[in-house]
Design a protein around this motif. Structure first.
Motif, mmCIF file in Angstrom:
data_model
loop_
_atom_site.group_PDB
_atom_site.id
_atom_site.type_symbol
_atom_site.label_atom_id
_atom_site.label_comp_id
_atom_site.label_asym_id
_atom_site.label_seq_id
_atom_site.Cartn_x
_atom_site.Cartn_y
_atom_site.Cartn_z
ATOM 1 N N LEU A 97 0.830 -1.207 0.000
ATOM 2 C CA LEU A 97 0.000 0.000 0.000
ATOM 3 C C LEU A 97 0.867 1.260 0.000
ATOM 4 C CD1 LEU A 97 -2.791 1.295 0.167
ATOM 5 C CD2 LEU A 97 -2.652 1.101 2.665
ATOM 6 N N LYS A 98 1.930 1.264 0.786
ATOM 7 C CA LYS A 98 2.825 2.427 0.817
ATOM 8 C C LYS A 98 3.516 2.637 -0.521
ATOM 9 C CE LYS A 98 3.918 2.484 5.762
ATOM 10 N NZ LYS A 98 4.996 2.331 6.769
ATOM 11 N N PHE A 99 3.886 1.535 -1.151
ATOM 12 C CA PHE A 99 4.551 1.647 -2.446
ATOM 13 C C PHE A 99 3.610 2.236 -3.500
ATOM 14 C CE2 PHE A 99 5.474 -0.350 -6.604
ATOM 15 C CZ PHE A 99 6.700 0.246 -6.856
ATOM 16 N N ILE A 100 2.375 1.753 -3.536
ATOM 17 C CA ILE A 100 1.427 2.221 -4.550
ATOM 18 C C ILE A 100 0.980 3.653 -4.278
ATOM 19 C CG2 ILE A 100 -0.858 1.833 -5.566
ATOM 20 C CD1 ILE A 100 -0.480 -1.130 -4.971
ATOM 21 N N SER A 101 0.648 3.940 -3.029
ATOM 22 C CA SER A 101 0.065 5.244 -2.705
ATOM 23 C C SER A 101 1.084 6.359 -2.535
ATOM 24 C CB SER A 101 -0.777 5.139 -1.430
ATOM 25 O OG SER A 101 0.025 4.734 -0.332
ATOM 26 N N LYS A 102 2.318 6.005 -2.089
ATOM 27 C CA LYS A 102 3.319 7.033 -1.812
ATOM 28 C C LYS A 102 4.621 6.845 -2.573
ATOM 29 C CE LYS A 102 1.560 7.608 2.913
ATOM 30 N NZ LYS A 102 1.909 7.567 4.356
ATOM 31 N N GLY A 103 4.777 5.695 -3.219
ATOM 32 C CA GLY A 103 6.022 5.434 -3.921
ATOM 33 C C GLY A 103 7.140 5.022 -3.004
ATOM 34 N N ASP A 104 6.784 4.656 -1.763
ATOM 35 C CA ASP A 104 7.797 4.267 -0.786
ATOM 36 C C ASP A 104 8.403 2.927 -1.186
ATOM 37 O OD1 ASP A 104 9.338 4.186 1.515
ATOM 38 O OD2 ASP A 104 7.794 3.142 2.653
ATOM 39 N N VAL A 105 9.720 2.885 -1.338
ATOM 40 C CA VAL A 105 10.415 1.667 -1.736
ATOM 41 C C VAL A 105 11.399 1.280 -0.651
ATOM 42 C CG1 VAL A 105 11.939 0.582 -3.417
ATOM 43 C CG2 VAL A 105 10.221 2.223 -4.179
ATOM 44 N N SER A 106 11.234 0.069 -0.172
ATOM 45 C CA SER A 106 12.157 -0.470 0.820
ATOM 46 C C SER A 106 12.820 -1.691 0.222
ATOM 47 C CB SER A 106 11.418 -0.835 2.109
ATOM 48 O OG SER A 106 12.306 -1.402 3.035
ATOM 49 N N LYS A 278 -0.012 2.349 -9.997
ATOM 50 C CA LYS A 278 -1.327 1.748 -10.208
ATOM 51 C C LYS A 278 -1.160 0.243 -10.373
ATOM 52 C CE LYS A 278 -5.504 2.149 -13.047
ATOM 53 N NZ LYS A 278 -6.109 2.815 -14.241
ATOM 54 N N LEU A 279 -1.807 -0.520 -9.490
ATOM 55 C CA LEU A 279 -1.743 -1.975 -9.546
ATOM 56 C C LEU A 279 -3.093 -2.510 -10.026
ATOM 57 C CD1 LEU A 279 -0.010 -4.503 -8.944
ATOM 58 C CD2 LEU A 279 -1.025 -4.536 -6.648
ATOM 59 N N GLU A 280 -3.071 -3.279 -11.113
ATOM 60 C CA GLU A 280 -4.302 -3.810 -11.691
ATOM 61 C C GLU A 280 -4.199 -5.327 -11.831
ATOM 62 O OE1 GLU A 280 -6.018 -0.681 -14.778
ATOM 63 O OE2 GLU A 280 -3.893 -1.077 -15.156
ATOM 64 N N PHE A 281 -5.363 -5.964 -11.960
ATOM 65 C CA PHE A 281 -5.419 -7.425 -12.049
ATOM 66 C C PHE A 281 -6.311 -7.851 -13.196
ATOM 67 C CE2 PHE A 281 -3.436 -7.964 -7.953
ATOM 68 C CZ PHE A 281 -3.764 -6.796 -7.307
ATOM 69 N N THR A 282 -5.869 -8.863 -13.921
ATOM 70 C CA THR A 282 -6.705 -9.476 -14.951
ATOM 71 C C THR A 282 -6.727 -10.975 -14.698
ATOM 72 O OG1 THR A 282 -4.821 -9.702 -16.473
ATOM 73 C CG2 THR A 282 -6.177 -7.715 -16.680
ATOM 74 N N PHE A 306 -7.158 -20.822 -14.088
ATOM 75 C CA PHE A 306 -7.092 -19.409 -14.459
ATOM 76 C C PHE A 306 -5.692 -18.851 -14.251
ATOM 77 C CE2 PHE A 306 -11.456 -20.308 -13.474
ATOM 78 C CZ PHE A 306 -12.212 -19.501 -14.305
ATOM 79 N N HIS A 307 -5.341 -17.904 -15.117
ATOM 80 C CA HIS A 307 -4.157 -17.073 -14.913
ATOM 81 C C HIS A 307 -4.613 -15.778 -14.239
ATOM 82 C CE1 HIS A 307 -1.298 -18.826 -18.196
ATOM 83 N NE2 HIS A 307 -1.130 -19.409 -17.036
ATOM 84 N N GLN A 308 -3.914 -15.384 -13.194
ATOM 85 C CA GLN A 308 -4.150 -14.077 -12.575
ATOM 86 C C GLN A 308 -2.904 -13.231 -12.832
ATOM 87 O OE1 GLN A 308 -7.300 -13.967 -9.234
ATOM 88 N NE2 GLN A 308 -5.433 -14.717 -8.344
ATOM 89 N N GLN A 309 -3.086 -12.183 -13.603
ATOM 90 C CA GLN A 309 -1.951 -11.327 -13.948
ATOM 91 C C GLN A 309 -1.948 -10.076 -13.066
ATOM 92 O OE1 GLN A 309 -2.240 -10.521 -18.146
ATOM 93 N NE2 GLN A 309 -1.426 -12.520 -18.719
ATOM 94 N N TYR A 310 -0.765 -9.731 -12.595
ATOM 95 C CA TYR A 310 -0.574 -8.545 -11.762
ATOM 96 C C TYR A 310 0.147 -7.504 -12.610
ATOM 97 C CZ TYR A 310 -1.691 -11.627 -7.823
ATOM 98 O OH TYR A 310 -2.321 -12.498 -6.967
ATOM 99 N N TRP A 311 -0.549 -6.395 -12.888
ATOM 100 C CA TRP A 311 -0.013 -5.332 -13.736
ATOM 101 C C TRP A 311 0.316 -4.113 -12.887
ATOM 102 C CZ3 TRP A 311 0.610 -5.740 -19.099
ATOM 103 C CH2 TRP A 311 0.060 -6.882 -19.685
ATOM 104 N N LEU A 312 1.557 -3.659 -12.963
ATOM 105 C CA LEU A 312 1.981 -2.457 -12.252
ATOM 106 C C LEU A 312 2.358 -1.389 -13.272
ATOM 107 C CD1 LEU A 312 2.700 -1.102 -9.518
ATOM 108 C CD2 LEU A 312 5.025 -1.972 -9.835
ATOM 109 N N ASP A 313 1.582 -0.320 -13.291
ATOM 110 C CA ASP A 313 1.824 0.793 -14.230
ATOM 111 C C ASP A 313 1.945 0.294 -15.669
ATOM 112 O OD1 ASP A 313 1.913 2.357 -11.941
ATOM 113 O OD2 ASP A 313 4.086 2.187 -11.758
ATOM 114 N N GLY A 314 1.064 -0.641 -16.024
ATOM 115 C CA GLY A 314 1.037 -1.144 -17.400
ATOM 116 C C GLY A 314 2.049 -2.227 -17.697
ATOM 117 N N LYS A 315 2.824 -2.654 -16.681
ATOM 118 C CA LYS A 315 3.827 -3.704 -16.868
ATOM 119 C C LYS A 315 3.441 -4.916 -16.036
ATOM 120 C CE LYS A 315 8.679 -4.824 -15.921
ATOM 121 N NZ LYS A 315 9.955 -4.353 -15.324
ATOM 122 N N ILE A 316 3.498 -6.092 -16.648
ATOM 123 C CA ILE A 316 3.153 -7.308 -15.917
ATOM 124 C C ILE A 316 4.320 -7.707 -15.016
ATOM 125 C CG2 ILE A 316 3.957 -8.877 -17.746
ATOM 126 C CD1 ILE A 316 1.486 -10.618 -17.030
#
Length: 484
Positions: A97-106, A278-282, A306-316
């Protein structure tokens, strides 16, 4: 459960006397398991098989020989509806959540939640390909059923279809164990007993004669509530609803303050409009031996693989494979981009899949478990699955589910253990009538009792007996055992 017109389960049984390299302890010949090739399989049959200790890797379905293999693998399921996030799970969810909402990278992964790269499955590539089927599609198409007089001699199709299996898989990333022991509940004193709390010596703990310390967050909530109540008095002064309104506010405040957060509270959090990521799922059906089914009383997405794909900023960044079955979501494996291992994607994906199981339960009430594959106590890296609580392990002899807390002391004493403590208990679905096993021979479906009379050459009864005892009477009468 099988939909009308769907293909029946058709399997080839390979036995399993030879040992292969173990992906866990690296023993060169210690991995022992029974195996069969699934040309097609209904979701109900696979549900019943995994409830007897089987597991699939592509189209290859295998069952460890538990009392002989070097690293016994116990089927584990999490009770998704009762799931409670542990401290380490919350840490992973908050980190995402911190990474997506604030860009916090640890980048530094804490010692409490190590991310192993790709943990090998116990089934090695050599093992799977040695058992690969060479049967043509024509031989697998049934024409008749249980009509011995109408069996026709048909030319066998010489063409062979070689199934390609991709067995490069990634298990869920491992999570270091936390010794969360249930505290013993002391007996409550009788009404006549007066409890006196002596003040503790300095440095010896909390003073029980004083109110317990409170979190600053709770104090702020109470102050906010008091201010709200004060404002409400101005507008509700003299109204008969005033007392009821105040009581309702106090009740709601207590329930929200004392109620532990659910997994959904951590996952489905509103994000700020200016969130840097932005984290999206297909999710979509994928190729597997499981026949897709979409009954009216099932989940909206239907049953199948099923395949569940995790997309971050348009990148899988990750792909999870799951099987949606009548009673569970079964996690098959996960691929992820190692550049994002700092997000603990293995743990995060498992938590997302548990939340997804709870979501499916709303439409399909029987679907309420999350299967995590195998729990391997003798392999420390694979013990992390036991931290998804509450969870159960499958007894390898009677196939009943036992809470993991009762199993762990037994596994500390011996890597192989029977969890059912009733010495008289037996496999309730054990084979009772071998003649009722369904066989597919020369494109004709028949009971084994009929096939046995027609078979030419040496008897295969021992192999069929072994197969039937492992899949159980119920599956043996539904599935088709291919015989050449």
């Amino acid at each position: 459960m099988a939909a009308a017109g769907s293909s029946p389960t058709i399997v080839e049984y390979f036995g399993g006397e030879d040992g292969y390299r173990c992906g866990y302890c690296k023993n060169e010949s210690g991995n022992l398991s029974h195996g069969m090739w699934a040309h097609s399989m209904t979701v109900q049959d696979y549900q019943d098989l995994i409830d007897r200790g089987w597991r699939r890797s592509g189209k290859y379905v295998y069952k460890p020989i538990m009392n002989q293999t070097c690293c016994p693998q116990y089927t584990i399921r999490c009770q998704a509806l009762r799931f409670q996030t542990s401290k380490s799970h919350k840490k992973v969810l908050k980190k995402m959540l911190k990474f997506i909402s604030k860009g916090d990278v640890s980048k530094a992964v804490s010692e409490e939640e190590p991310m192993d790269s790709h943990i090998e499955d116990a089934v090695s590539c050599d093992f799977v390909h040695r058992g690969e089927s060479r049967v043509s599609e024509a031989e697998l198409t049934p024409l008749n059923e249980d009509h011995p007089d109408r069996v026709e001699n048909e030319d066998e199709d010489k063409g062979e279809t070689k199934e390609e299996v991709n067995v490069k898989k990634a298990e869920l990333a491992s999570l270091q164990i936390h010794g969360d022991k249930d505290a013993a509940v002391p007996g409550e004193p009788s009404p006549s007993t007066k409890t006196v709390h002596a003040p503790p010596k300095p440095g010896k703990g909390a003073d029980l004669s004083k109110p317990p310390c409170r979190k600053a967050k709770d104090i702020r909530k109470e102050r906010k509530l008091q201010k709200l109540l004060q404002n409400q008095r101005c507008t509700l002064e003299g109204s008969p609803l005033q007392a009821e309104h105040q009581a309702l506010l106090l009740q709601n405040s207590k329930s929200t303050t004392n109620q532990p957060k659910s997994i959904e509270d951590f996952i489905f959090v509103p994000l700020p409009d200016d969130a840097p990521h932005k984290l999206e799922f297909t999710r979509f059906l994928c190729d597997s031996p499981l026949e897709a089914e979409n009954p009216p009383n099932g989940p909206e997405c239907g049953y199948g693989s099923f395949h569940q794909q995790y997309w971050l900023d348009g990148k899988i960044i990750a792909v999870g494979v799951i099987d949606i079955l009548p009673y569970c979501v079964s996690s098959v494996y996960l691929y992820y981009d190692p550049d994002y291992s700092f997000l603990s994607l293995g743990v995060y994906s498992a938590l997302r899949e548990i939340a997804f199981t709870r979501q499916l339960h709303e439409k399909a009430p029987d679907l309420c478990f999350y299967y995590m594959g195998f729990y391997i106590h003798s392999c420390p890296k694979m013990r992390y699955k036991g931290q998804y609580r509450p969870s159960d392990l499958l007894c390898p002899e009677t196939y009943i589910w036992t809470p993991i807390e009762q199993c762990l002391p037994l596994l500390e004493l011996s890597k192989y253990s029977r969890f059912n403590q009733d010495a008289k208990a037996v496999d309730e679905d054990g084979i009772k009538e071998l003649g009722r096993v369904r066989v597919l021979h020369k494109r004709t479906i028949m009971p084994y009792s009929v096939y046995k009379k027609r078979r030419k050459g040496p008897s295969d009864e021992a192999s069929v007996q072994q197969y039937a005892s492992l899949v159980g009477q119920t599956c043996s009468e539904r599935m088709l055992l291919f015989r050449s």
